[in-house]
Write a protein that holds these residues in place. Structure first.
Motif, PDB file in Angstrom:
ATOM      1  N   ALA A   1       9.767 -49.658  80.124  1.00  0.00           N
ATOM      2  CA  ALA A   1       8.686 -50.271  80.910  1.00  0.00           C
ATOM      3  C   ALA A   1       8.124 -51.532  80.262  1.00  0.00           C
ATOM      4  N   HIS A   2       7.801 -51.472  78.979  1.00  0.00           N
ATOM      5  CA  HIS A   2       7.211 -52.654  78.341  1.00  0.00           C
ATOM      6  C   HIS A   2       8.194 -53.806  78.244  1.00  0.00           C
ATOM      7  N   GLY A   3       9.483 -53.478  78.176  1.00  0.00           N
ATOM      8  CA  GLY A   3      10.512 -54.515  78.124  1.00  0.00           C
ATOM      9  C   GLY A   3      10.972 -54.973  79.499  1.00  0.00           C
ATOM     10  N   VAL A   4      10.401 -54.348  80.536  1.00  0.00           N
ATOM     11  CA  VAL A   4      10.726 -54.679  81.937  1.00  0.00           C
ATOM     12  C   VAL A   4      12.246 -54.579  82.179  1.00  0.00           C
ATOM     13  N   GLN A   5      12.759 -53.374  81.895  1.00  0.00           N
ATOM     14  CA  GLN A   5      14.178 -53.084  82.124  1.00  0.00           C
ATOM     15  C   GLN A   5      14.339 -52.554  83.540  1.00  0.00           C
ATOM     16  N   ASP A   6      15.181 -53.223  84.327  1.00  0.00           N
ATOM     17  CA  ASP A   6      15.401 -52.798  85.714  1.00  0.00           C
ATOM     18  C   ASP A   6      16.546 -51.799  85.838  1.00  0.00           C
ATOM     19  N   VAL A   7      17.630 -52.022  85.116  1.00  0.00           N
ATOM     20  CA  VAL A   7      18.812 -51.164  85.252  1.00  0.00           C
ATOM     21  C   VAL A   7      18.904 -50.256  84.020  1.00  0.00           C
ATOM     22  N   PRO A   8      18.846 -48.924  84.224  1.00  0.00           N
ATOM     23  CA  PRO A   8      18.788 -47.999  83.077  1.00  0.00           C
ATOM     24  C   PRO A   8      20.160 -47.653  82.500  1.00  0.00           C
ATOM     25  N   HIS A   9      20.946 -48.691  82.260  1.00  0.00           N
ATOM     26  CA  HIS A   9      22.194 -48.566  81.480  1.00  0.00           C
ATOM     27  C   HIS A   9      22.139 -49.728  80.506  1.00  0.00           C
ATOM     28  N   PHE A  10      22.237 -49.447  79.212  1.00  0.00           N
ATOM     29  CA  PHE A  10      22.089 -50.500  78.207  1.00  0.00           C
ATOM     30  C   PHE A  10      22.941 -51.717  78.550  1.00  0.00           C
ATOM     31  N   HIS A  11      22.312 -52.874  78.525  1.00  0.00           N
ATOM     32  CA  HIS A  11      23.040 -54.128  78.747  1.00  0.00           C
ATOM     33  C   HIS A  11      22.409 -55.207  77.892  1.00  0.00           C
ATOM     34  N   LEU A  12      23.280 -56.069  77.364  1.00  0.00           N
ATOM     35  CA  LEU A  12      22.820 -57.221  76.594  1.00  0.00           C
ATOM     36  C   LEU A  12      23.052 -58.457  77.450  1.00  0.00           C
ATOM     37  N   HIS A  13      21.977 -59.193  77.709  1.00  0.00           N
ATOM     38  CA  HIS A  13      22.103 -60.472  78.409  1.00  0.00           C
ATOM     39  C   HIS A  13      22.516 -61.527  77.383  1.00  0.00           C
ATOM     40  N   ILE A  14      23.521 -62.335  77.712  1.00  0.00           N
ATOM     41  CA  ILE A  14      23.862 -63.510  76.920  1.00  0.00           C
ATOM     42  C   ILE A  14      23.568 -64.724  77.796  1.00  0.00           C
ATOM     43  N   LEU A  15      22.590 -65.495  77.382  1.00  0.00           N
ATOM     44  CA  LEU A  15      22.120 -66.653  78.158  1.00  0.00           C
ATOM     45  C   LEU A  15      22.355 -67.919  77.359  1.00  0.00           C
ATOM     46  N   GLY A  16      22.897 -68.934  78.024  1.00  0.00           N
ATOM     47  CA  GLY A  16      23.130 -70.188  77.322  1.00  0.00           C
ATOM     48  C   GLY A  16      23.621 -71.268  78.266  1.00  0.00           C
ATOM     49  N   GLY A  17      24.246 -72.273  77.680  1.00  0.00           N
ATOM     50  CA  GLY A  17      24.747 -73.394  78.473  1.00  0.00           C
ATOM     51  C   GLY A  17      23.763 -74.523  78.625  1.00  0.00           C
ATOM     52  N   LYS A  18      22.549 -74.330  78.139  1.00  0.00           N
ATOM     53  CA  LYS A  18      21.534 -75.385  78.102  1.00  0.00           C
ATOM     54  C   LYS A  18      20.463 -74.954  77.100  1.00  0.00           C
ATOM     55  N   ARG A  19      19.590 -75.882  76.730  1.00  0.00           N
ATOM     56  CA  ARG A  19      18.471 -75.500  75.863  1.00  0.00           C
ATOM     57  C   ARG A  19      17.515 -74.636  76.666  1.00  0.00           C
ATOM     58  N   LEU A  20      17.226 -73.436  76.175  1.00  0.00           N
ATOM     59  CA  LEU A  20      16.370 -72.497  76.884  1.00  0.00           C
ATOM     60  C   LEU A  20      14.909 -72.720  76.502  1.00  0.00           C
ATOM     61  N   GLY A  21      14.013 -72.233  77.346  1.00  0.00           N
ATOM     62  CA  GLY A  21      12.595 -72.334  77.018  1.00  0.00           C
ATOM     63  C   GLY A  21      12.239 -71.384  75.883  1.00  0.00           C
ATOM     64  N   ARG A  22      11.012 -71.472  75.450  1.00  0.00           N
ATOM     65  CA  ARG A  22      10.522 -70.560  74.413  1.00  0.00           C
ATOM     66  C   ARG A  22      10.582 -69.125  74.907  1.00  0.00           C
ATOM     67  N   MET A  23      10.669 -68.202  73.990  1.00  0.00           N
ATOM     68  CA  MET A  23      10.617 -66.795  74.369  1.00  0.00           C
ATOM     69  C   MET A  23       9.214 -66.444  74.851  1.00  0.00           C
ATOM     70  N   LEU A  24       9.164 -65.431  75.714  1.00  0.00           N
ATOM     71  CA  LEU A  24       7.915 -64.778  76.113  1.00  0.00           C
ATOM     72  C   LEU A  24       6.872 -65.732  76.669  1.00  0.00           C
ATOM     73  N   PRO A  25       7.227 -66.595  77.629  1.00  0.00           N
ATOM     74  CA  PRO A  25       6.250 -67.547  78.159  1.00  0.00           C
ATOM     75  C   PRO A  25       5.080 -66.893  78.879  1.00  0.00           C
ATOM     76  N   GLU A  26       5.258 -65.650  79.363  1.00  0.00           N
ATOM     77  CA  GLU A  26       4.190 -64.984  80.108  1.00  0.00           C
ATOM     78  C   GLU A  26       3.220 -64.259  79.187  1.00  0.00           C
ATOM     79  N   VAL A  27       3.549 -64.148  77.914  1.00  0.00           N
ATOM     80  CA  VAL A  27       2.701 -63.401  76.991  1.00  0.00           C
ATOM     81  C   VAL A  27       1.696 -64.358  76.348  1.00  0.00           C
ATOM     82  N   GLY A  28       0.456 -63.977  76.314  1.00  0.00           N
ATOM     83  CA  GLY A  28      -0.502 -64.849  75.655  1.00  0.00           C
ATOM     84  C   GLY A  28      -1.881 -64.230  75.629  1.00  0.00           C
TER      85      GLY A  28
END
Ligand code: AMP
Length: 122
Positions: free
Chosen positions: A95-122
């Motif tokens: 829940a706190h990690g906002v996991q939608d699919v309950p089968h372990f998965h690792l997202h690999i994101l790239g191909g451009k400069r990404l924004g900072r982590m956790l933009p919604e947290v503050g």
């Protein structure tokens, strides 16, 4: 902590071949496929073939060969995707990690400069 695996989750159905996927890489223990709603030019999901709900479940309970196969897939995906300039790996969890699919998965994101982590947290 107990881990209950729901074998009707969408990634379990992909592993059983009930739902199509755009496979990037596969070995005996892991499958990597394109995210259906990419959030970066490269957005690949890597999942173990075993019934693990989350990163902590997988890390604590998967057999050494399953863990080795999974991380071999991570290396191959990074090589195939050509993310030499860098990438972000994310494992949203419960829940706190906002996991939608309950089968372990690792997202690999790239191909451009990404924004900072956790933009919604503050
Ligand atoms: P999470 O919030 O970490 O559980 O993310 C689940 C991810 O699975 C999201 O990025 C979705 O776009 C992705 N997804 C859901 N269904 C599919 C599917 N059938 N094929 C590929 N990716 C999917």
């Amino acid at each position: 902590m107990t881990f209950d695996y729901d074998d009707q989750n969408i990634f379990a159905r992909i592993l059983r071949g009930e739902i199509p996927n755009k496979t990037v890489y596969e070995n005996d223990h892991a499958l990597a496929f394109a995210d259906i709603a990419p959030q970066a030019p490269v957005h690949v999901l890597i999942i173990p073939k075993g019934p693990y709900v989350s990163l902590d479940h997988f890390a604590g309970h998967a057999r050494p060969e399953e863990q080795a196969g999974f991380f071999q897939a991570v290396a191959e995906v990074c090589r195939i995707a050509g993310v030499d300039d860098g990438f972000r790996a994310i494992a949203n969890t419960r829940a706190h990690g906002v996991q939608d699919v309950p089968h372990f998965h690792l997202h690999i994101l790239g191909g451009k400069r990404l924004g900072r982590m956790l933009p919604e947290v503050g």
